[in-house]
Design an enzyme around this catalytic site. Structure first.
Site, PDB file in Angstrom:
ATOM      1  CB  CYS A  26      -0.992  -0.041   1.151  1.00 39.82           C
ATOM      2  SG  CYS A  26      -1.695   1.307   1.488  1.00 39.82           S
ATOM      3  CB  CYS A  85       0.365   1.814   4.048  1.00 39.16           C
ATOM      4  SG  CYS A  85      -1.182   1.104   4.143  1.00 39.16           S
TER       5      CYS A  85
END
Length: 158
Positions: free
Chosen positions: A68, A71
């Site tokens: 991600c 993230c």
């Protein structure tokens, strides 16, 4: 024909081992840079490390995935807050790919998703990467404050 298949298997195995070794060294490198107020948590230890701890100290849980992109932007920011706040809250990191049951339990549909726990209950939830002032607002809203010494050092640096 058999030699070509055998060669392909050896090359694939060797490639797999190299990639796995690189991932492990990268994970070790990331964990070495971890805040002392941060811990990786799995499903088996979640209730004790997050819910029970949140009765004494607020716990911010970062549900993330290694693949991600947002993230990777949010993780170091949360770790910096955990360091700056010197234990005023703890940061628990949950890898959703390794802990699917926790993702289902808390209805995690997007990454990153961050939950803030106090007294065993989720009191705040946000999704996506945030700017520092947004995270600071959430912490202040829940009466989690940066220690005076740390905030005066940050003021002096600015």
């Amino acid at each position: 024909m058999h030699l070509a298949i055998l060669t392909a298997i050896v090359v694939a195995t060797f490639t797999f081992l190299i990639v796995r070794s690189l991932r492990r060294s990268k994970q070790a490198e990331l964990s070495d840079n971890r805040s002392q107020h941060e811990a990786f948590v799995n499903a088996d230890e979640f209730d004790e490390m997050v819910l029970e701890t949140s009765h004494k100290t607020p716990v911010m849980v970062d549900f993330y995935a290694e693949w991600c992109g947002p993230c990777r932007n949010l993780t170091p920011l949360l770790a910096k807050f955990a360091d700056d706040y010197q234990g005023a809250f703890l940061l628990a990191k949950v890898d959703v790919d390794k802990n699917e049951q926790l993702s289902h339990r808390f209805g995690i549909r997007a990454m990153p998703t961050v939950l803030l726990f106090r007294d065993g209950e989720c009191v705040e939830r946000f999704m996506g990467a945030k700017l520092p002032h947004s995270i600071q607002y959430i912490l202040t809203k829940h009466r989690i404050h940066e220690p005076k010494a740390a905030s005066s050092q940050n003021d002096a640096q600015e």
